[in-house]
Design a protein around this motif. Structure first.
Motif, short mmCIF file in Angstrom:
data_model
loop_
_atom_site.label_atom_id
_atom_site.label_comp_id
_atom_site.label_asym_id
_atom_site.label_seq_id
_atom_site.Cartn_x
_atom_site.Cartn_y
_atom_site.Cartn_z
N GLN A 101 0.83 -1.16 0.10
CA GLN A 101 -0.28 -0.05 0.40
C GLN A 101 1.40 2.07 -0.19
OE1 GLN A 101 -3.20 -0.22 2.53
NE2 GLN A 101 -3.20 1.67 2.71
N ALA A 102 2.00 1.28 0.78
CA ALA A 102 2.61 2.34 0.88
C ALA A 102 3.70 2.57 -0.92
CB ALA A 102 4.24 1.73 2.11
N ASP A 103 3.68 1.70 -1.42
CA ASP A 103 4.71 1.48 -3.08
C ASP A 103 3.09 2.57 -3.99
OD1 ASP A 103 5.99 1.22 -4.96
OD2 ASP A 103 4.97 -0.44 -5.42
N PHE A 104 2.28 1.68 -3.73
CA PHE A 104 0.88 2.56 -4.15
C PHE A 104 0.56 4.11 -4.52
CE2 PHE A 104 -3.31 3.50 -4.58
CZ PHE A 104 -3.66 3.28 -6.10
N ALA A 105 0.65 4.20 -2.72
CA ALA A 105 0.92 5.47 -2.16
C ALA A 105 1.79 6.75 -3.05
CB ALA A 105 0.74 5.84 -0.79
N ARG A 106 3.08 5.78 -2.59
CA ARG A 106 3.84 6.51 -3.54
C ARG A 106 4.19 6.38 -4.84
NH1 ARG A 106 7.58 3.98 -0.03
NH2 ARG A 106 7.07 1.83 -1.04
N ARG A 107 3.37 5.60 -5.15
CA ARG A 107 3.69 6.31 -6.70
C ARG A 107 3.01 7.10 -7.16
NH1 ARG A 107 3.76 -0.44 -10.06
NH2 ARG A 107 5.31 -0.70 -8.51
N ILE A 108 1.46 7.24 -6.71
CA ILE A 108 0.55 7.91 -6.99
C ILE A 108 0.73 9.38 -5.77
CG2 ILE A 108 -0.91 6.44 -7.66
CD1 ILE A 108 -3.18 7.11 -5.23
N GLY A 109 1.30 9.81 -5.60
CA GLY A 109 2.08 11.10 -5.29
C GLY A 109 0.87 11.04 -4.20
N SER A 110 0.72 10.01 -3.46
CA SER A 110 -0.32 10.48 -1.95
C SER A 110 0.27 9.70 -0.90
CB SER A 110 -1.78 9.95 -2.25
OG SER A 110 -2.63 9.75 -1.67
N SER A 111 -0.62 9.71 0.75
CA SER A 111 0.55 9.44 1.67
C SER A 111 -0.41 7.89 1.85
CB SER A 111 -0.46 10.10 3.03
OG SER A 111 -1.87 9.96 2.94
N THR A 112 0.18 7.18 2.73
CA THR A 112 -0.65 5.88 3.25
C THR A 112 -1.72 5.52 3.85
OG1 THR A 112 0.58 5.75 4.73
CG2 THR A 112 1.50 4.64 2.71
N GLN A 113 -1.89 6.67 4.46
CA GLN A 113 -3.21 7.22 5.24
C GLN A 113 -4.19 7.18 4.26
OE1 GLN A 113 -0.57 8.37 5.79
NE2 GLN A 113 0.41 8.30 7.65
N ALA A 114 -4.44 8.31 3.36
CA ALA A 114 -5.16 8.68 2.76
C ALA A 114 -5.81 7.79 1.95
CB ALA A 114 -4.64 9.99 2.00
N VAL A 115 -4.71 7.27 1.02
CA VAL A 115 -5.11 5.10 0.50
C VAL A 115 -6.01 4.45 1.13
CG1 VAL A 115 -4.64 3.44 -0.57
CG2 VAL A 115 -3.01 5.18 -0.65
N TRP A 116 -5.57 4.01 2.73
CA TRP A 116 -5.85 3.38 3.70
C TRP A 116 -8.23 3.76 3.86
CZ3 TRP A 116 -9.02 3.96 8.21
CH2 TRP A 116 -9.55 2.53 8.78
N GLN A 117 -7.51 5.10 4.64
CA GLN A 117 -9.15 5.75 3.91
C GLN A 117 -10.12 5.68 2.95
OE1 GLN A 117 -8.73 10.11 5.54
NE2 GLN A 117 -8.27 9.61 7.14
N TRP A 118 -8.93 5.73 1.91
CA TRP A 118 -10.40 5.57 -0.09
C TRP A 118 -11.40 3.72 0.28
CZ3 TRP A 118 -6.19 7.16 -3.67
CH2 TRP A 118 -5.73 8.78 -3.42
N ILE A 119 -9.81 2.81 0.91
CA ILE A 119 -10.19 1.70 0.86
C ILE A 119 -11.06 1.66 1.91
CG2 ILE A 119 -9.29 -0.36 1.09
CD1 ILE A 119 -6.96 0.36 0.11
N ASN A 120 -11.52 1.88 3.37
CA ASN A 120 -12.20 1.62 4.63
C ASN A 120 -12.71 2.32 4.61
OD1 ASN A 120 -10.33 -0.95 5.03
ND2 ASN A 120 -8.74 0.11 4.79
N ARG A 121 -12.87 3.58 4.44
CA ARG A 121 -14.11 4.38 4.47
C ARG A 121 -15.07 4.93 3.86
NH1 ARG A 121 -12.03 10.76 6.13
NH2 ARG A 121 -11.71 10.64 4.14
N ASP A 122 -14.14 5.96 2.22
CA ASP A 122 -15.11 6.39 1.60
C ASP A 122 -15.18 4.75 0.42
OD1 ASP A 122 -13.88 7.92 2.75
OD2 ASP A 122 -11.61 8.38 1.23
N LYS A 123 -13.99 4.33 0.13
CA LYS A 123 -14.89 2.03 -0.58
C LYS A 123 -14.70 3.31 -1.65
CE LYS A 123 -16.13 0.34 2.91
NZ LYS A 123 -15.32 -0.28 4.08
N ARG A 124 -13.60 4.37 -2.54
CA ARG A 124 -13.07 4.98 -3.94
C ARG A 124 -11.94 5.22 -3.52
NH1 ARG A 124 -18.84 8.77 -4.84
NH2 ARG A 124 -18.40 10.29 -2.83
N ALA A 125 -12.07 6.14 -4.84
CA ALA A 125 -10.39 6.90 -4.67
C ALA A 125 -11.17 8.37 -4.90
CB ALA A 125 -9.58 6.41 -5.86
N PRO A 126 -10.64 9.27 -4.50
CA PRO A 126 -11.20 9.97 -5.40
C PRO A 126 -10.96 10.92 -6.81
CG PRO A 126 -9.34 10.76 -4.14
CD PRO A 126 -9.62 9.41 -3.45
N VAL A 127 -12.17 11.80 -7.66
CA VAL A 127 -12.03 11.24 -7.85
C VAL A 127 -10.52 12.62 -9.13
CG1 VAL A 127 -13.17 13.35 -10.26
CG2 VAL A 127 -14.28 11.98 -8.98
#
Length: 87
Positions: free
Chosen positions: A23-49
């Protein structure tokens, strides 16, 4: 967004993360934080537009497209047309 679209969005996001080393590698590749990615998966259930083009560009996998990441948003076609016009 209906349930089927929500499932496609979440499944595609999870696939995108699984195509990376972590997940950290994914976040790095897209220029985001691991915390944001975790929230997308677990809270938002989708990536932001606004993250979808970065995800698509970083992974370059035909299974991970903006349209699959956010089936409820119809603006990606316009974005692609404007990118092509600039080139």
């Amino acid at each position: 967004m209906d349930t089927a679209a929500q499932n496609v969005a979440l499944d595609t996001l999870k696939l995108a993360v699984s195509l990376c080393d972590s997940q950290a590698d994914f976040a790095r590749r897209i220029g985001s934080s691991t915390q944001a990615v975790w929230q997308w998966i677990n809270r938002d259930k989708r990536a932001p537009v606004e993250a979808c083009p970065f995800i698509e560009d970083a992974l370059k996998d035909e299974r991970v497209t903006c349209e699959k990441l956010r089936p409820d948003y119809r603006g990606f076609e316009i974005l692609r047309v404007s990118r092509t016009a600039e080139i």
